[in-house]
Design an enzyme around this catalytic site. Structure first.
Site, PDB file in Angstrom:
ATOM      1  CB  SER A 138      -0.879   0.020   1.253  1.00  0.00           C
ATOM      2  OG  SER A 138      -1.571   1.245   1.351  1.00  0.00           O
ATOM      3  CE1 TYR A 148      -3.633  -2.135   5.510  1.00  0.00           C
ATOM      4  CE2 TYR A 148      -3.091   0.089   4.776  1.00  0.00           C
ATOM      5  CZ  TYR A 148      -3.501  -1.202   4.498  1.00  0.00           C
ATOM      6  OH  TYR A 148      -3.782  -1.557   3.194  1.00  0.00           O
TER       7      TYR A 148
HETATM    8  N1  LIG Z   1      -8.920  -0.674  -0.759  1.00  0.00           N
HETATM    9  C1  LIG Z   1      -7.889   0.118  -0.597  1.00  0.00           C
HETATM   10  O1  LIG Z   1      -8.031   1.366  -0.581  1.00  0.00           O
HETATM   11  C2  LIG Z   1      -6.497  -0.469  -0.458  1.00  0.00           C
HETATM   12  C3  LIG Z   1      -5.408   0.390  -0.631  1.00  0.00           C
HETATM   13  C4  LIG Z   1      -4.109  -0.116  -0.526  1.00  0.00           C
HETATM   14  C5  LIG Z   1      -3.914  -1.468  -0.269  1.00  0.00           C
HETATM   15  N2  LIG Z   1      -4.992  -2.292  -0.085  1.00  0.00           N
HETATM   16  C6  LIG Z   1      -4.708  -3.712   0.191  1.00  0.00           C
HETATM   17  O2  LIG Z   1      -5.350  -4.503  -0.800  1.00  0.00           O
HETATM   18  C7  LIG Z   1      -5.595  -5.824  -0.286  1.00  0.00           C
HETATM   19  C8  LIG Z   1      -7.022  -6.221  -0.616  1.00  0.00           C
HETATM   20  O3  LIG Z   1      -7.917  -5.329   0.032  1.00  0.00           O
HETATM   21  P1  LIG Z   1      -9.322  -4.903  -0.593  1.00  0.00           P
HETATM   22  O4  LIG Z   1      -9.360  -3.433  -0.570  1.00  0.00           O
HETATM   23  O5  LIG Z   1      -9.571  -5.622  -1.856  1.00  0.00           O
HETATM   24  O6  LIG Z   1     -10.285  -5.426   0.595  1.00  0.00           O
HETATM   25  P2  LIG Z   1     -11.642  -6.275   0.589  1.00  0.00           P
HETATM   26  O7  LIG Z   1     -12.547  -5.857  -0.515  1.00  0.00           O
HETATM   27  O8  LIG Z   1     -12.150  -6.177   1.983  1.00  0.00           O
HETATM   28  O9  LIG Z   1     -11.148  -7.785   0.302  1.00  0.00           O
HETATM   29  C9  LIG Z   1     -10.377  -8.489   1.252  1.00  0.00           C
HETATM   30  C10 LIG Z   1     -10.225  -9.944   0.803  1.00  0.00           C
HETATM   31  O10 LIG Z   1      -9.326 -10.599   1.722  1.00  0.00           O
HETATM   32  C11 LIG Z   1      -9.960 -11.764   2.269  1.00  0.00           C
HETATM   33  N3  LIG Z   1      -9.515 -11.941   3.648  1.00  0.00           N
HETATM   34  C12 LIG Z   1      -9.613 -11.055   4.688  1.00  0.00           C
HETATM   35  N4  LIG Z   1      -9.149 -11.593   5.824  1.00  0.00           N
HETATM   36  C13 LIG Z   1      -8.720 -12.853   5.500  1.00  0.00           C
HETATM   37  C14 LIG Z   1      -8.153 -13.927   6.255  1.00  0.00           C
HETATM   38  N5  LIG Z   1      -7.950 -13.848   7.579  1.00  0.00           N
HETATM   39  N6  LIG Z   1      -7.845 -15.085   5.606  1.00  0.00           N
HETATM   40  C15 LIG Z   1      -8.074 -15.211   4.276  1.00  0.00           C
HETATM   41  N7  LIG Z   1      -8.611 -14.227   3.508  1.00  0.00           N
HETATM   42  C16 LIG Z   1      -8.942 -13.074   4.123  1.00  0.00           C
HETATM   43  C17 LIG Z   1     -11.467 -11.472   2.162  1.00  0.00           C
HETATM   44  O11 LIG Z   1     -12.255 -12.664   2.094  1.00  0.00           O
HETATM   45  P3  LIG Z   1     -12.940 -13.339   3.428  1.00  0.00           P
HETATM   46  O12 LIG Z   1     -13.487 -12.219   4.271  1.00  0.00           O
HETATM   47  O13 LIG Z   1     -13.957 -14.298   2.899  1.00  0.00           O
HETATM   48  O14 LIG Z   1     -11.816 -14.066   4.110  1.00  0.00           O
HETATM   49  C18 LIG Z   1     -11.519 -10.729   0.827  1.00  0.00           C
HETATM   50  O15 LIG Z   1     -11.526 -11.660  -0.240  1.00  0.00           O
HETATM   51  C19 LIG Z   1      -5.267  -5.758   1.207  1.00  0.00           C
HETATM   52  O16 LIG Z   1      -3.990  -6.318   1.440  1.00  0.00           O
HETATM   53  C20 LIG Z   1      -5.247  -4.254   1.504  1.00  0.00           C
HETATM   54  O17 LIG Z   1      -4.427  -3.952   2.598  1.00  0.00           O
HETATM   55  C21 LIG Z   1      -6.265  -1.837  -0.178  1.00  0.00           C
END
Ligand SMILES: NC(=O)c1ccc[n+]([C@@H]2O[C@H](COP(=O)([O-])OP(=O)(O)OC[C@H]3O[C@@H](n4cnc5c(N)ncnc54)[C@H](OP(=O)(O)O)[C@@H]3O)[C@@H](O)[C@H]2O)c1
Length: 255
Positions: A138, A148
């Site tokens: 990130s 984070y």
């Molecule tokens: N959205 C942003 O603004 C942003 C910005 C920078 C970086 N990121 C990074 O991008 C990545 C994805 O985030 P996202 O924004 O796509 O979030 P999201 O829409 O909430 O998706 C998160 C995914 O991770 C899975 N997950 C969560 N906890 C887990 C666990 N304990 N074991 C296995 N799977 C798990 C969830 O499925 P289940 O709940 O079914 O397990 C879901 O498929 C993360 O690493 C986040 O830090 C996001």
């Protein structure tokens, strides 16, 4: 035939990776906790693109589950060519919280699991002479917004270390550093997003497409969008006192 394993492949950025990779004909292994959503995603991708989708319901905060996924990555009979270490979430807890359990859980999922899975994939891919590892980090890792930011700084530096270690083996390692992306992330962590300017939101599909182009160009750090590239360049040049002051402002009133 290429097989890609995507953690957190049922929502947000992980789902965008799964759709993009299936769209180019890759078979998939999807990992997340919610078995119902995994099955829905598999049905959608197979119907739309005719690819094979294997699902693994696993909690990456659980050591046995992480080992099960690592064993799948180590398989020589059903090789995985591309790992996307993506599963993660926001960590809206003070570092002074008496209960450190949520921080420890975040470290287990976003550091320990990334280390174990990245190592398993790196070893197997190195022995095969090729492969790709994408670690979703990130832009938060370049500033100082609590636990984070510290976790994502680790993911970026870890990726650079792994890229160095695997240099010359045919294995490409890339840390994807997204800015704000509209996914379930903010709602799940109860983060208020109303003050984030529209221009700073990235589209998950475009983010993934830009990242895959950066991977083809062998970039070790991928920061999609010119706007975020300029912001991160400024952050790298700025004194840390300024970074901490901006981080305080960004953190205030988020919850
Ligand atoms: N959205 C942003 O603004 C942003 C910005 C920078 C970086 N990121 C990074 O991008 C990545 C994805 O985030 P996202 O924004 O796509 O979030 P999201 O829409 O909430 O998706 C998160 C995914 O991770 C899975 N997950 C969560 N906890 C887990 C666990 N304990 N074991 C296995 N799977 C798990 C969830 O499925 P289940 O709940 O079914 O397990 C879901 O498929 C993360 O690493 C986040 O830090 C996001």
């Amino acid at each position: 035939m290429t097989t890609a394993l995507v953690t957190g492949g049922t929502s947000g950025i992980g789902a965008a990776f799964a759709r993009a990779l299936a769209g180019r004909g890759d078979d998939l292994v999807l990992v997340a906790r919610d078995a119902g959503r995994l099955a829905e995603m598999a049905t959608e991708l197979t119907a739309a693109h005719g690819v094979d989708v294997e699902v693994m319901s696993a909690d990456l905060g659980d050591r046995d589950d992480v080992q099960r996924v690592a064993n799948r990555l180590a398989s020589t009979e059903q090789p995985v060519d591309l790992l996307v270490n993506n599963a993660g979430f926001g960590v809206p807890y003070a570092l002074t919280n008496a209960d450190t359990t949520p921080h420890e859980h975040a470290i287990d999922v976003m550091i320990r699991a990334v280390l174990v899975l990245g190592g398993a994939a790196g070893r197997t891919m190195k022995a095969r002479g090729g492969g790709t590892i994408i670690n979703v980090s990130s832009t938060a890792g370049f500033v100082t917004m609590g636990g984070y930011s510290a976790i994502k700084a680790w993911v970026t530096v870890y990726s650079e270390g792994l890229a160095n270690e695997l240099r010359g083996t045919g294995v490409q390692v890339t840390a994807l550093c997204p800015g704000w992306v509209r996914t379930e992330f903010h709602q799940r962590a109860d983060i208020k997003t109303s003050k984030i300017p529209d221009q700073l939101w990235l589209d998950a599909e475009r983010l993934v497409s830009d990242c895959l182009t950066d991977v083809e160009r062998h970039k070790v750090i991928s920061i999609p969008s010119k706007r975020y590239q300029a912001l991160i360049l400024a952050a790298r040049l700025a004194p840390r006192t300024a970074i901490r002051a901006v981080s305080r402002k960004l953190s205030s009133g988020r919850h």
